[in-house]
Write a protein that holds these residues in place. Structure first.
Motif, mmCIF file in Angstrom:
data_model
loop_
_atom_site.group_PDB
_atom_site.id
_atom_site.type_symbol
_atom_site.label_atom_id
_atom_site.label_comp_id
_atom_site.label_asym_id
_atom_site.label_seq_id
_atom_site.Cartn_x
_atom_site.Cartn_y
_atom_site.Cartn_z
ATOM 1 N N ASP A 174 -58.864 29.030 29.043
ATOM 2 C CA ASP A 174 -57.776 29.623 29.005
ATOM 3 C C ASP A 174 -57.646 30.286 30.373
ATOM 4 O O ASP A 174 -56.481 29.923 31.028
ATOM 5 N N ASN B 181 -49.481 32.381 31.631
ATOM 6 C CA ASN B 181 -50.222 32.651 30.512
ATOM 7 C C ASN B 181 -50.765 31.290 30.037
ATOM 8 O O ASN B 181 -50.193 30.410 30.013
ATOM 9 N N ILE C 275 -49.097 35.547 24.033
ATOM 10 C CA ILE C 275 -47.556 35.444 24.053
ATOM 11 C C ILE C 275 -46.928 36.397 23.648
ATOM 12 O O ILE C 275 -45.977 37.129 24.223
ATOM 13 N N GLU D 26 -42.991 36.234 30.341
ATOM 14 C CA GLU D 26 -44.356 35.183 29.876
ATOM 15 C C GLU D 26 -43.920 33.871 30.262
ATOM 16 O O GLU D 26 -42.984 33.254 29.621
ATOM 17 N N MET E 118 -45.771 30.216 29.704
ATOM 18 C CA MET E 118 -46.960 29.425 29.182
ATOM 19 C C MET E 118 -46.784 27.980 29.532
ATOM 20 O O MET E 118 -45.899 27.251 29.397
#
Length: 264
Positions: free
Chosen positions: A40, A108, A114, A134, A136
């Motif tokens: 990640d 992220n 999250i 944020e 993703m």
């Protein structure tokens, strides 16, 4: 521009000219028998550095450990508790605002982060300190992900496998892709499973599990054999484009646009 590589006079010049920072965040946790535990944070850092290179915006050092207690049964997984994670991210973001940053993109790559990053963004927004969002990577390109993989998985699946095959092929155990698929489960098996004391899905509308080990013996979901470095390159390019556009959109907003509206 990468913050940790620069001398302070050069950073001073940046802060005088710009007000946006890119912050990569991920995790250090199990990603099955075939991927590194840094999956990640390696993906987040790769995307953040790419966007910074393409735009000239500031990229900070990567936050490598996130909220990952749901992977704790697998050796090597590291995590911090959610309140400490939120406080830490809020604290270093306020540090950035001290230098003149008033808008932040949290790049992220870990689902467990999250809601906590969104909560930090809310805190900073409410007291008008900064506008922090944020982002993703896979949520920015859902159609491409669906087009590329028949059996995707939210963790250690083909999309993450392909991204690491593209970014860090030396860290992927390609000889274990069959093992990863056969020892894990497909996402639809989790969603449709009946509770049996081992693998559990939705039960009467409730999510009846907490840890990855409740659902998958080797920690991953999806068909990892469907991943290739070429697909990873497609994902990386498309997600990078989305991140660049987000940064440019946020940088172009006036301070007034990024503050809470007054009471009606």
């Amino acid at each position: 521009m990468y913050l940790a590589d620069e001398a302070w006079p050069d950073l001073e010049a940046y802060f005088e000219a710009e007000s946006l920072a890119i912050v990569p965040l991920g995790s250090t946790e199990q990603h099955g028998p075939h991927l590194p535990e840094g999956t990640d944070h390696l993906i987040a850092e790769g995307l953040a550095r790419e966007a910074a290179d393409r735009t000239g915006y500031l990229c900070t050092p990567t936050i490598n450990i996130g909220v990952s207690p749901h992977h704790k049964q697998f050796p090597g997984t590291m995590w911090v508790d959610a309140p400490q994670f939120r406080d830490y991210v809020e604290s270093f973001t306020r540090n950035l605002t001290y230098h003149g940053i008033d808008r932040v993109v949290y790049v992220n790559a870990h689902g467990g982060n999250i809601e906590h990053l969104q909560e930090v963004g809310r805190r900073l927004y409410d007291d008008e300190t900064a506008f922090a969002v944020e982002w993703m990577w896979d949520e920015s390109i859902p159609d491409l992900v669906d087009d590329l993989f028949e059996h995707n998985g939210p963790h250690g699946g083909p999309k993450e496998t392909a991204m690491i095959q593209h970014l860090h092929p030396d860290l992927v155990h390609d000889d274990r892709l069959d093992e990863a698929r056969d020892g894990g489960v497909l996402m639809e098996e989790v969603e449709n499973a009946e509770p049996d004391g081992r693998r559990r899905g939705m039960v009467h509308g409730a999510r009846a599990f907490y840890d990855a080990a409740d659902n998958t013996d080797n920690g991953v979901l999806g068909d990892q054999t469907d991943a290739t470095a070429e697909k990873g390159a497609q994902l990386f390019e498309a997600a990078s484009d989305q991140l660049v556009q987000l940064c440019e959109w946020l940088a172009a907003r006036s301070p007034e646009e990024l503050r809470p509206k007054p009471h009606v």
